[in-house]
Design a protein around this motif. Sequence first.
Motif, PDB file in Angstrom:
ATOM      1  N   GLN A 196       7.860   0.747   6.655  1.00  0.00           N
ATOM      2  CA  GLN A 196       6.396   0.763   6.698  1.00  0.00           C
ATOM      3  C   GLN A 196       5.908  -0.675   6.735  1.00  0.00           C
ATOM      4  OE1 GLN A 196       4.224   3.878   5.022  1.00  0.00           O
ATOM      5  NE2 GLN A 196       2.600   2.610   4.127  1.00  0.00           N
ATOM      6  N   VAL A 197       5.091  -0.983   7.736  1.00  0.00           N
ATOM      7  CA  VAL A 197       4.594  -2.341   7.945  1.00  0.00           C
ATOM      8  C   VAL A 197       3.355  -2.259   8.820  1.00  0.00           C
ATOM      9  CG1 VAL A 197       6.061  -2.735   9.971  1.00  0.00           C
ATOM     10  CG2 VAL A 197       5.256  -4.689   8.637  1.00  0.00           C
ATOM     11  N   ARG A 198       2.461  -3.252   8.684  1.00  0.00           N
ATOM     12  CA  ARG A 198       1.261  -3.281   9.517  1.00  0.00           C
ATOM     13  C   ARG A 198       1.147  -4.546  10.349  1.00  0.00           C
ATOM     14  NH1 ARG A 198      -4.588  -1.862   7.156  1.00  0.00           N
ATOM     15  NH2 ARG A 198      -5.297  -1.946   9.308  1.00  0.00           N
ATOM     16  N   LEU A 199       1.685  -5.657   9.860  1.00  0.00           N
ATOM     17  CA  LEU A 199       1.507  -6.932  10.539  1.00  0.00           C
ATOM     18  C   LEU A 199       2.568  -7.104  11.619  1.00  0.00           C
ATOM     19  CD1 LEU A 199      -0.310  -9.459  10.402  1.00  0.00           C
ATOM     20  CD2 LEU A 199       1.404 -10.508   8.942  1.00  0.00           C
ATOM     21  N   PHE A 200       2.152  -7.563  12.804  1.00  0.00           N
ATOM     22  CA  PHE A 200       3.010  -7.786  13.977  1.00  0.00           C
ATOM     23  C   PHE A 200       3.401  -6.467  14.651  1.00  0.00           C
ATOM     24  CE2 PHE A 200       4.270 -11.562  11.253  1.00  0.00           C
ATOM     25  CZ  PHE A 200       3.382 -12.426  11.873  1.00  0.00           C
ATOM     26  N   VAL A 201       3.890  -5.508  13.892  1.00  0.00           N
ATOM     27  CA  VAL A 201       4.150  -4.159  14.410  1.00  0.00           C
ATOM     28  C   VAL A 201       3.585  -3.172  13.397  1.00  0.00           C
ATOM     29  CG1 VAL A 201       6.230  -4.822  15.663  1.00  0.00           C
ATOM     30  CG2 VAL A 201       6.419  -4.027  13.315  1.00  0.00           C
ATOM     31  N   GLU A 202       3.413  -1.926  13.814  1.00  0.00           N
ATOM     32  CA  GLU A 202       2.931  -0.905  12.877  1.00  0.00           C
ATOM     33  C   GLU A 202       3.925   0.231  12.818  1.00  0.00           C
ATOM     34  OE1 GLU A 202      -0.907   1.554  11.362  1.00  0.00           O
ATOM     35  OE2 GLU A 202      -1.092  -0.278  12.545  1.00  0.00           O
ATOM     36  N   LYS A 203       4.443   0.457  11.608  1.00  0.00           N
ATOM     37  CA  LYS A 203       5.358   1.564  11.366  1.00  0.00           C
ATOM     38  C   LYS A 203       4.969   2.192  10.032  1.00  0.00           C
ATOM     39  CE  LYS A 203       9.247  -0.745  13.680  1.00  0.00           C
ATOM     40  NZ  LYS A 203      10.643  -1.218  13.539  1.00  0.00           N
ATOM     41  N   ARG A 204       5.192   3.501   9.924  1.00  0.00           N
ATOM     42  CA  ARG A 204       4.833   4.202   8.697  1.00  0.00           C
ATOM     43  C   ARG A 204       5.979   5.062   8.218  1.00  0.00           C
ATOM     44  NH1 ARG A 204      -1.397   4.484   7.670  1.00  0.00           N
ATOM     45  NH2 ARG A 204      -2.050   2.922   9.164  1.00  0.00           N
ATOM     46  N   LEU A 205       6.064   5.197   6.913  1.00  0.00           N
ATOM     47  CA  LEU A 205       7.054   6.079   6.313  1.00  0.00           C
ATOM     48  C   LEU A 205       6.633   7.533   6.517  1.00  0.00           C
ATOM     49  CD1 LEU A 205       7.755   4.137   2.990  1.00  0.00           C
ATOM     50  CD2 LEU A 205       9.175   4.199   5.037  1.00  0.00           C
ATOM     51  N   PRO A 206       7.563   8.476   6.447  1.00  0.00           N
ATOM     52  CA  PRO A 206       7.242   9.873   6.769  1.00  0.00           C
ATOM     53  C   PRO A 206       6.532  10.633   5.650  1.00  0.00           C
ATOM     54  CG  PRO A 206       9.564   9.673   6.221  1.00  0.00           C
ATOM     55  CD  PRO A 206       9.007   8.274   6.238  1.00  0.00           C
ATOM     56  N   TRP A 207       6.293   9.991   4.510  1.00  0.00           N
ATOM     57  CA  TRP A 207       5.631  10.672   3.404  1.00  0.00           C
ATOM     58  C   TRP A 207       4.135  10.353   3.429  1.00  0.00           C
ATOM     59  CZ3 TRP A 207      10.064   7.563   2.419  1.00  0.00           C
ATOM     60  CH2 TRP A 207      11.251   8.298   2.307  1.00  0.00           C
ATOM     61  N   PRO A 208       3.263  11.352   3.579  1.00  0.00           N
ATOM     62  CA  PRO A 208       1.818  11.103   3.732  1.00  0.00           C
ATOM     63  C   PRO A 208       1.214  10.262   2.617  1.00  0.00           C
ATOM     64  CG  PRO A 208       2.334  13.387   4.243  1.00  0.00           C
ATOM     65  CD  PRO A 208       3.595  12.785   3.692  1.00  0.00           C
ATOM     66  N   GLU A 209       1.670  10.478   1.382  1.00  0.00           N
ATOM     67  CA  GLU A 209       1.080   9.742   0.261  1.00  0.00           C
ATOM     68  C   GLU A 209       1.375   8.250   0.331  1.00  0.00           C
ATOM     69  OE1 GLU A 209       4.449  12.225  -1.657  1.00  0.00           O
ATOM     70  OE2 GLU A 209       3.443  12.097   0.287  1.00  0.00           O
ATOM     71  N   LEU A 210       2.462   7.862   0.993  1.00  0.00           N
ATOM     72  CA  LEU A 210       2.763   6.447   1.187  1.00  0.00           C
ATOM     73  C   LEU A 210       2.196   5.943   2.510  1.00  0.00           C
ATOM     74  CD1 LEU A 210       6.432   6.184  -0.143  1.00  0.00           C
ATOM     75  CD2 LEU A 210       4.268   5.850  -1.371  1.00  0.00           C
TER      76      LEU A 210
ATOM     77  N   ARG B 121      -0.484   6.769   3.979  1.00  0.00           N
ATOM     78  CA  ARG B 121      -1.929   6.566   3.935  1.00  0.00           C
ATOM     79  C   ARG B 121      -2.332   5.278   3.197  1.00  0.00           C
ATOM     80  NH1 ARG B 121      -1.944  10.984  -0.102  1.00  0.00           N
ATOM     81  NH2 ARG B 121      -2.151  12.381   1.671  1.00  0.00           N
ATOM     82  N   LEU B 122      -1.372   4.623   2.538  1.00  0.00           N
ATOM     83  CA  LEU B 122      -1.696   3.365   1.860  1.00  0.00           C
ATOM     84  C   LEU B 122      -2.148   2.300   2.854  1.00  0.00           C
ATOM     85  CD1 LEU B 122       1.222   3.131  -0.735  1.00  0.00           C
ATOM     86  CD2 LEU B 122      -1.168   3.759  -1.168  1.00  0.00           C
ATOM     87  N   GLY B 123      -1.641   2.359   4.078  1.00  0.00           N
ATOM     88  CA  GLY B 123      -2.108   1.459   5.125  1.00  0.00           C
ATOM     89  C   GLY B 123      -1.527   0.067   5.091  1.00  0.00           C
ATOM     90  N   HIS B 124      -0.506  -0.156   4.277  1.00  0.00           N
ATOM     91  CA  HIS B 124       0.177  -1.448   4.232  1.00  0.00           C
ATOM     92  C   HIS B 124       1.649  -1.202   3.915  1.00  0.00           C
ATOM     93  CE1 HIS B 124       0.414  -1.232  -0.146  1.00  0.00           C
ATOM     94  NE2 HIS B 124      -0.871  -0.911  -0.168  1.00  0.00           N
ATOM     95  N   GLY B 125       2.450  -2.264   4.054  1.00  0.00           N
ATOM     96  CA  GLY B 125       3.881  -2.121   3.836  1.00  0.00           C
ATOM     97  C   GLY B 125       4.375  -2.588   2.490  1.00  0.00           C
ATOM     98  N   HIS B 126       3.448  -2.942   1.587  1.00  0.00           N
ATOM     99  CA  HIS B 126       3.840  -3.492   0.282  1.00  0.00           C
ATOM    100  C   HIS B 126       3.878  -2.376  -0.759  1.00  0.00           C
ATOM    101  CE1 HIS B 126       3.564  -7.432   2.056  1.00  0.00           C
ATOM    102  NE2 HIS B 126       2.319  -7.208   2.412  1.00  0.00           N
ATOM    103  N   ILE B 127       4.844  -1.503  -0.612  1.00  0.00           N
ATOM    104  CA  ILE B 127       4.974  -0.333  -1.474  1.00  0.00           C
ATOM    105  C   ILE B 127       5.899  -0.671  -2.631  1.00  0.00           C
ATOM    106  CG2 ILE B 127       5.790   2.059  -1.552  1.00  0.00           C
ATOM    107  CD1 ILE B 127       5.182   2.074   1.534  1.00  0.00           C
ATOM    108  N   SER B 128       5.515  -0.261  -3.813  1.00  0.00           N
ATOM    109  CA  SER B 128       6.330  -0.574  -4.988  1.00  0.00           C
ATOM    110  C   SER B 128       7.477   0.417  -5.124  1.00  0.00           C
ATOM    111  CB  SER B 128       5.464  -0.528  -6.256  1.00  0.00           C
ATOM    112  OG  SER B 128       5.120   0.810  -6.574  1.00  0.00           O
TER     113      SER B 128
END
Length: 207
Positions: free
Chosen positions: A37-51, A53-60
């Motif tokens: 999951q990342v937003r800067l330079f490229v955009e990719k998201r994890l398959p879990w909706p709750e993560l 929807r955070l809209g950034h890649g800095h997940i704890s």
Amino acid sequence: MIISHQHRFVFTAIPKTGTHSVRQALREHLGPDDLEQVRLFVEKRLPWPELARLGHGHISLAELRPVLGEELFGGYFKFAFVRNPFERFVSYCAFATSQQGSFERDPQGVMRHFLFVAPPHHHIVFRPQHSFVCAPDGTLLADQLGRVEEMQASYDAICERIGIPSAPLGRANSSKHAEYRSYYDQQLKDGVARLYARDLELFGYEF
């Protein structure tokens, strides 16, 4: 964040710790089923909706744990990079005001604003580093922490641990500022020490 099922690791990306350089290096070794999951330079998201929807890649790690499941979370090698909070705060101030140029004009004014006038606690980049790698009870969830101050050596050791070849790290999304100590007076030192007290204690940093 990167989750590699192929190499059984989790990289949690603490903001302003060279995360994009590490991401770029790790991507060379990811398999088709690995996740990011990342937003800067490229955009990719994890398959879990709750993560996602955070809209950034800095997940704890604490946010990831319940969705990944205890078996995988416990079995995967979890790592991150940390940075001296005094230097990281300077980097944050330069980053957050880069479009206005206000840090270049009045760095201490910007630092005082973020510390004492309007601390942006809602901003993911402002959050203490320990919040990305610790459980709510304070238990450290990461298996290894690299240091920005010895970035390449830390990355080399992590690559050895997860069984992939290392490579020279590049630079990406870095903030422009002078040596961090030059910006501080005693009031600012005390303010950062209070704000990031747990980071200083847990990671063994000082001014």
